[in-house]
Design a protein around this motif. Sequence first.
Motif, PDB file in Angstrom:
ATOM      1  N   UNK A  73       0.822  -1.197   0.000  1.00 56.98           N
ATOM      2  CA  UNK A  73       0.000   0.000   0.000  1.00 56.98           C
ATOM      3  C   UNK A  73       0.866   1.262   0.000  1.00 56.98           C
ATOM      4  N   UNK A  74       0.227   2.385  -0.290  1.00 58.50           N
ATOM      5  CA  UNK A  74       0.904   3.675  -0.204  1.00 58.50           C
ATOM      6  C   UNK A  74       1.368   3.939   1.218  1.00 58.50           C
ATOM      7  N   UNK A  75       0.543   3.572   2.195  1.00 52.69           N
ATOM      8  CA  UNK A  75       0.926   3.800   3.595  1.00 52.69           C
ATOM      9  C   UNK A  75       2.214   3.062   3.948  1.00 52.69           C
ATOM     10  N   UNK A  76       2.385   1.862   3.412  1.00 58.77           N
ATOM     11  CA  UNK A  76       3.618   1.117   3.664  1.00 58.77           C
ATOM     12  C   UNK A  76       4.824   1.857   3.092  1.00 58.77           C
ATOM     13  N   UNK A  77       4.639   2.480   1.942  1.00 56.16           N
ATOM     14  CA  UNK A  77       5.734   3.242   1.341  1.00 56.16           C
ATOM     15  C   UNK A  77       6.081   4.438   2.226  1.00 56.16           C
ATOM     16  N   UNK A  78       5.067   5.148   2.699  1.00 53.73           N
ATOM     17  CA  UNK A  78       5.311   6.315   3.544  1.00 53.73           C
ATOM     18  C   UNK A  78       5.947   5.910   4.872  1.00 53.73           C
ATOM     19  N   UNK A  79       5.559   4.765   5.399  1.00 55.06           N
ATOM     20  CA  UNK A  79       6.181   4.269   6.626  1.00 55.06           C
ATOM     21  C   UNK A  79       7.672   4.006   6.386  1.00 55.06           C
ATOM     22  N   UNK A  80       7.985   3.472   5.227  1.00 56.56           N
ATOM     23  CA  UNK A  80       9.389   3.189   4.898  1.00 56.56           C
ATOM     24  C   UNK A  80      10.174   4.480   4.710  1.00 56.56           C
ATOM     25  N   UNK A  81       9.546   5.501   4.129  1.00 59.99           N
ATOM     26  CA  UNK A  81      10.208   6.799   3.989  1.00 59.99           C
ATOM     27  C   UNK A  81      10.487   7.382   5.372  1.00 59.99           C
ATOM     28  N   UNK A  82       9.503   7.304   6.259  1.00 59.36           N
ATOM     29  CA  UNK A  82       9.683   7.812   7.615  1.00 59.36           C
ATOM     30  C   UNK A  82      10.808   7.067   8.330  1.00 59.36           C
ATOM     31  N   UNK A  83      10.870   5.767   8.125  1.00 55.23           N
ATOM     32  CA  UNK A  83      11.909   4.985   8.804  1.00 55.23           C
ATOM     33  C   UNK A  83      13.292   5.330   8.262  1.00 55.23           C
ATOM     34  N   UNK A  84      13.373   5.662   6.983  1.00 63.26           N
ATOM     35  CA  UNK A  84      14.656   6.061   6.402  1.00 63.26           C
ATOM     36  C   UNK A  84      15.149   7.355   7.048  1.00 63.26           C
ATOM     37  N   UNK A  85      14.221   8.250   7.403  1.00 58.63           N
ATOM     38  CA  UNK A  85      14.603   9.479   8.098  1.00 58.63           C
ATOM     39  C   UNK A  85      15.067   9.153   9.519  1.00 58.63           C
ATOM     40  N   UNK A  86      14.351   8.277  10.199  1.00 60.25           N
ATOM     41  CA  UNK A  86      14.759   7.873  11.551  1.00 60.25           C
ATOM     42  C   UNK A  86      16.144   7.246  11.548  1.00 60.25           C
ATOM     43  N   UNK A 134      15.508  18.478   7.577  1.00 60.32           N
ATOM     44  CA  UNK A 134      15.768  18.196   6.165  1.00 60.32           C
ATOM     45  C   UNK A 134      14.550  17.588   5.472  1.00 60.32           C
ATOM     46  N   UNK A 135      13.626  17.007   6.265  1.00 62.91           N
ATOM     47  CA  UNK A 135      12.465  16.322   5.693  1.00 62.91           C
ATOM     48  C   UNK A 135      11.200  16.623   6.508  1.00 62.91           C
ATOM     49  N   UNK A 136      10.811  17.889   6.624  1.00 63.14           N
ATOM     50  CA  UNK A 136       9.692  18.253   7.501  1.00 63.14           C
ATOM     51  C   UNK A 136       8.346  17.668   7.079  1.00 63.14           C
ATOM     52  N   UNK A 137       8.165  17.383   5.792  1.00 66.72           N
ATOM     53  CA  UNK A 137       6.861  16.897   5.333  1.00 66.72           C
ATOM     54  C   UNK A 137       6.538  15.488   5.811  1.00 66.72           C
ATOM     55  N   UNK A 138       7.556  14.746   6.254  1.00 67.12           N
ATOM     56  CA  UNK A 138       7.305  13.383   6.712  1.00 67.12           C
ATOM     57  C   UNK A 138       6.994  13.337   8.205  1.00 67.12           C
ATOM     58  N   UNK A 139       7.085  14.462   8.894  1.00 65.21           N
ATOM     59  CA  UNK A 139       6.874  14.497  10.351  1.00 65.21           C
ATOM     60  C   UNK A 139       5.513  13.939  10.758  1.00 65.21           C
ATOM     61  N   UNK A 140       4.409  14.233  10.048  1.00 62.31           N
ATOM     62  CA  UNK A 140       3.130  13.653  10.476  1.00 62.31           C
ATOM     63  C   UNK A 140       3.126  12.127  10.522  1.00 62.31           C
ATOM     64  N   UNK A 141       3.876  11.485   9.653  1.00 58.19           N
ATOM     65  CA  UNK A 141       3.960  10.024   9.684  1.00 58.19           C
ATOM     66  C   UNK A 141       4.780   9.580  10.893  1.00 58.19           C
ATOM     67  N   UNK A 142       5.886  10.256  11.148  1.00 53.31           N
ATOM     68  CA  UNK A 142       6.713   9.923  12.304  1.00 53.31           C
ATOM     69  C   UNK A 142       5.959  10.143  13.612  1.00 53.31           C
ATOM     70  N   UNK A 143       5.055  11.123  13.617  1.00 55.29           N
ATOM     71  CA  UNK A 143       4.322  11.450  14.834  1.00 55.29           C
ATOM     72  C   UNK A 143       3.365  10.345  15.257  1.00 55.29           C
TER      73      UNK A 143
END
Length: 227
Positions: A52-65, A107-116
């Motif tokens: 799913x798209x959500x899985x992709x966004x979770x992976x992007x968030x984890x790459x930032x972490x 460097x990646x503020x747009x992904x913060x809602x997923x990390x939150x």
Amino acid sequence: MARPRKPLLSRDRIVEAAGELVDAEGLEAVSTRRLAAALGVSGPSLYNHFRTKDEILEAVADAVSARVDLSVFDAAGSGADGEAEAGPDWRGALHAWAHSYRDALADHPNIVPVLARGPGRRPAGLRLADAVFGAMTAAGWPPAHATRIGALMRYFILGSAVASFAGGFVDDETAYDPADYPHLGQAHLLADRRREVDEGAFETGLTALLDGLALQYEALRPTPQTP
């Protein structure tokens, strides 16, 4: 002449492309159609790697972490003999980690809602939470307090990355009439000092937070028994 082969599609390539879209246009820009076009593949091929798209966004968030420096916790709370000891290690570790975490988010503020949403099952996010908790308990914090420290640090750091305080004011001195806002006569200057104000605010808040924790830490330490 043989046609050049396209690089094989991989999870890393998908995450990188999705991250670039999130950075440039926000979370809503990510779709299988947009990603497939950016990667030069068909949309269904993405589902071989993510459901799913959500899985992709979770992976992007984890790459930032994964960019956050956790090595600062390696020696927090440990003395030369490996035993827990009182001292500044846990505080210094939290301070360095907080700045590393904020830098990654900046460097990646747009992904913060997923990390939150919390780490969930994300490996790098879980390693981050594990490192903070482990370092605090090794330094002598009771487990319940260590959990609260991890939570409050997360609230503070993520909150600082959601938006810019200084950037919230417009660069127009006529916007803040002294008759209506007698204390905002210089507010229009904040936009030009955005980095200075926001970084200073983060450091001020972090210092105050760690000062308060240091007081709690001392209060929790056993009182030496007099002979």
